[in-house]
Design a protein around this motif. Structure first.
Motif, PDB file in Angstrom:
ATOM      1  N   GLY A 152       1.144  -1.152   0.361  1.00 31.72           N
ATOM      2  CA  GLY A 152      -0.009  -0.204   0.219  1.00 31.72           C
ATOM      3  C   GLY A 152       1.063   1.144   0.051  1.00 31.72           C
ATOM      4  O   GLY A 152       0.478   2.403   0.817  1.00 31.72           O
ATOM      5  N   PHE A 153       1.928   1.524  -0.903  1.00 32.55           N
ATOM      6  CA  PHE A 153       3.119   2.535  -0.780  1.00 32.55           C
ATOM      7  C   PHE A 153       2.149   3.852  -0.492  1.00 32.55           C
ATOM      8  O   PHE A 153       1.394   3.788  -2.408  1.00 32.55           O
ATOM      9  CB  PHE A 153       4.187   2.419  -1.412  1.00 32.55           C
ATOM     10  CG  PHE A 153       5.080   3.334  -1.617  1.00 32.55           C
ATOM     11  CD1 PHE A 153       5.820   3.672  -0.214  1.00 32.55           C
ATOM     12  CD2 PHE A 153       5.452   3.542  -2.723  1.00 32.55           C
ATOM     13  CE1 PHE A 153       6.152   5.344  -0.192  1.00 32.55           C
ATOM     14  CE2 PHE A 153       6.741   4.819  -2.801  1.00 32.55           C
ATOM     15  CZ  PHE A 153       7.032   5.026  -1.739  1.00 32.55           C
ATOM     16  N   ASN A 154       2.504   5.150  -0.913  1.00 31.88           N
ATOM     17  CA  ASN A 154       1.692   5.871  -1.083  1.00 31.88           C
ATOM     18  C   ASN A 154       2.906   6.891  -1.357  1.00 31.88           C
ATOM     19  O   ASN A 154       3.640   7.598  -0.319  1.00 31.88           O
ATOM     20  CB  ASN A 154       0.610   6.087  -0.047  1.00 31.88           C
ATOM     21  CG  ASN A 154       0.332   7.934  -0.454  1.00 31.88           C
ATOM     22  OD1 ASN A 154       0.883   8.552  -0.624  1.00 31.88           O
ATOM     23  ND2 ASN A 154      -1.593   7.403  -0.844  1.00 31.88           N
ATOM     24  N   SER A 155       3.130   7.198  -2.578  1.00 35.41           N
ATOM     25  CA  SER A 155       4.417   7.941  -3.071  1.00 35.41           C
ATOM     26  C   SER A 155       4.588   9.170  -2.472  1.00 35.41           C
ATOM     27  O   SER A 155       6.028   9.866  -1.763  1.00 35.41           O
ATOM     28  CB  SER A 155       4.512   7.783  -4.500  1.00 35.41           C
ATOM     29  OG  SER A 155       5.776   8.571  -5.201  1.00 35.41           O
ATOM     30  N   PRO A 156       3.298  10.156  -2.393  1.00 36.59           N
ATOM     31  CA  PRO A 156       3.293  11.264  -2.473  1.00 36.59           C
ATOM     32  C   PRO A 156       4.204  12.144  -0.771  1.00 36.59           C
ATOM     33  O   PRO A 156       4.427  11.876  -0.046  1.00 36.59           O
ATOM     34  CB  PRO A 156       2.755  11.665  -2.638  1.00 36.59           C
ATOM     35  CG  PRO A 156       1.606  10.796  -3.664  1.00 36.59           C
ATOM     36  CD  PRO A 156       1.751   9.910  -3.044  1.00 36.59           C
ATOM     37  N   THR A 157       3.388  10.452   0.014  1.00 37.16           N
ATOM     38  CA  THR A 157       3.099  10.440   1.535  1.00 37.16           C
ATOM     39  C   THR A 157       4.967   9.848   2.041  1.00 37.16           C
ATOM     40  O   THR A 157       5.211  10.032   3.133  1.00 37.16           O
ATOM     41  CB  THR A 157       2.061  10.125   2.054  1.00 37.16           C
ATOM     42  OG1 THR A 157       2.286   8.346   1.749  1.00 37.16           O
ATOM     43  CG2 THR A 157       1.040  10.634   1.871  1.00 37.16           C
ATOM     44  N   GLY A 158       5.185   8.969   0.940  1.00 40.07           N
ATOM     45  CA  GLY A 158       5.766   8.150   1.887  1.00 40.07           C
ATOM     46  C   GLY A 158       5.890   6.491   2.716  1.00 40.07           C
ATOM     47  O   GLY A 158       6.850   5.857   3.082  1.00 40.07           O
ATOM     48  N   LYS A 159       4.441   6.867   3.149  1.00 34.73           N
ATOM     49  CA  LYS A 159       3.921   5.481   4.077  1.00 34.73           C
ATOM     50  C   LYS A 159       3.181   4.511   2.939  1.00 34.73           C
ATOM     51  O   LYS A 159       3.059   4.531   1.960  1.00 34.73           O
ATOM     52  CB  LYS A 159       2.926   6.577   4.541  1.00 34.73           C
ATOM     53  CG  LYS A 159       3.311   7.853   5.217  1.00 34.73           C
ATOM     54  CD  LYS A 159       4.089   7.125   6.085  1.00 34.73           C
ATOM     55  CE  LYS A 159       3.944   8.773   7.456  1.00 34.73           C
ATOM     56  NZ  LYS A 159       4.998   7.729   8.530  1.00 34.73           N
ATOM     57  N   GLY A 160       3.844   3.648   4.152  1.00 33.00           N
ATOM     58  CA  GLY A 160       3.446   1.791   3.745  1.00 33.00           C
ATOM     59  C   GLY A 160       3.551   1.483   5.079  1.00 33.00           C
ATOM     60  O   GLY A 160       3.075   1.639   6.333  1.00 33.00           O
ATOM     61  N   THR A 161       2.982  -0.553   4.849  1.00 31.40           N
ATOM     62  CA  THR A 161       3.217  -1.056   5.476  1.00 31.40           C
ATOM     63  C   THR A 161       3.976  -1.751   5.382  1.00 31.40           C
ATOM     64  O   THR A 161       4.456  -2.770   4.387  1.00 31.40           O
ATOM     65  CB  THR A 161       1.812  -1.426   6.422  1.00 31.40           C
ATOM     66  OG1 THR A 161       0.710  -0.883   6.162  1.00 31.40           O
ATOM     67  CG2 THR A 161       1.595  -2.756   7.015  1.00 31.40           C
ATOM     68  N   VAL A 162       5.270  -2.624   6.478  1.00 27.82           N
ATOM     69  CA  VAL A 162       6.224  -3.220   6.243  1.00 27.82           C
ATOM     70  C   VAL A 162       5.498  -4.429   6.098  1.00 27.82           C
ATOM     71  O   VAL A 162       4.925  -4.705   7.543  1.00 27.82           O
ATOM     72  CB  VAL A 162       7.128  -2.626   7.018  1.00 27.82           C
ATOM     73  CG1 VAL A 162       8.793  -3.643   6.893  1.00 27.82           C
ATOM     74  CG2 VAL A 162       7.395  -1.531   6.903  1.00 27.82           C
TER      75      VAL A 162
END
Length: 246
Positions: A152-162
């Motif tokens: 679920g990587f979100n490029s604008p925020t740099g967030k996801g779940t490892v």
């Protein structure tokens, strides 16, 4: 130089591959010391400072049989700096997720022309592999080990779940990239750092996480935190590697 990712919770915990940040598998003599974590490192710049590592831990299955290539590092807060997650934020982490979802694998390969100085990524769908691993189509080379796989990587925020970390490629080409499934052992590894960190500060050694836990108990490693440069943090001192017999 290796690639690592900061997970939340708890604060001050970094997850990576065992071979990347703690010790070679099945080789008690080849453990690492004088470790420093440099978040956001790129081309000889350290925008968030340097964090001395005061403890590392791996499953005993990695120390003994080179299985479950995952490790956790506990970092010290620099004397005049912020706690790690306050400085750079953190990613969520999930356990026991089935393979088959789309992930993005990150790493800083030592191959030319990057030579460990640039963060690259590979998007793709994970697939199950033998021996508790998964793999994704990815040609990141050496030094990319330890980098996170983000679902679920979100490029604008740099967030996801490892959901895993880079462990090894297949042959010299690095394709596909393999990573351990984050199972219940990884979950226990995630929950232990507070206890390990307290013991590290007091210079005490630790027994198994659960009596009779056997092969899923953890091997902790002494880290002698020397002078890593300005702002690196306090010295760490943790015990030598040890495993609870099976």
């Amino acid at each position: 130089m290796r690639t690592h990712g900061v997970e939340h919770p708890p604060r001050g915990l970094v997850h990576c591959a065992g071979t990347a940040c703690a010790r070679l598998g099945s080789s008690p003599a080849n453990t690492y010391s004088d470790i420093v974590f440099v978040p956001g490192y790129a081309k000889d710049k350290a925008p968030y400072g340097r964090y001395a590592v005061k403890a590392t831990m791996t499953p005993c299955s990695w120390a003994e049989d080179t299985v479950k290539d995952i490790a956790a590092m506990v970092v010290a807060t620099p004397a005049k700096g912020k706690r790690l997650t306050d400085a750079v934020g953190a990613q969520n982490i999930a356990f026991s997720r089935p393979a088959g979802e789309r992930v993005t694998a990150f790493g800083c390969p030592a191959t030319t022309p990057q030579r460990g100085e640039e963060l690259l990524y590979c998007p793709g769908n994970s697939q199950r592999a033998p021996e508790g691993e998964e793999h994704v189509p990815c040609d990141l080379g050496g030094s990319a080990s330890g980098g996170p796989w983000l679902a679920g990587f979100n490029s604008p925020t740099g967030k996801g779940t490892v959901v895993s970390v880079n462990s090894h490629g297949e042959g010299d080409g690095g394709t596909p990239m393999y990573g351990p499934t984050l199972d219940k052992t990884a979950g226990r590894l995630q929950r232990r750092p507070a206890r390990l960190s307290a013991e590290a500060s007091a210079g005490r050694s630790s027994g198994p996480l659960d009596p009779g836990g056997g092969h899923d108990d953890f091997a902790a490693q002494r880290v002698r935190g020397g002078s890593f440069g300005r702002g690196a943090g306090r010295r760490g001192y943790v015990r030598r590697p040890s495993c609870v017999p099976r």
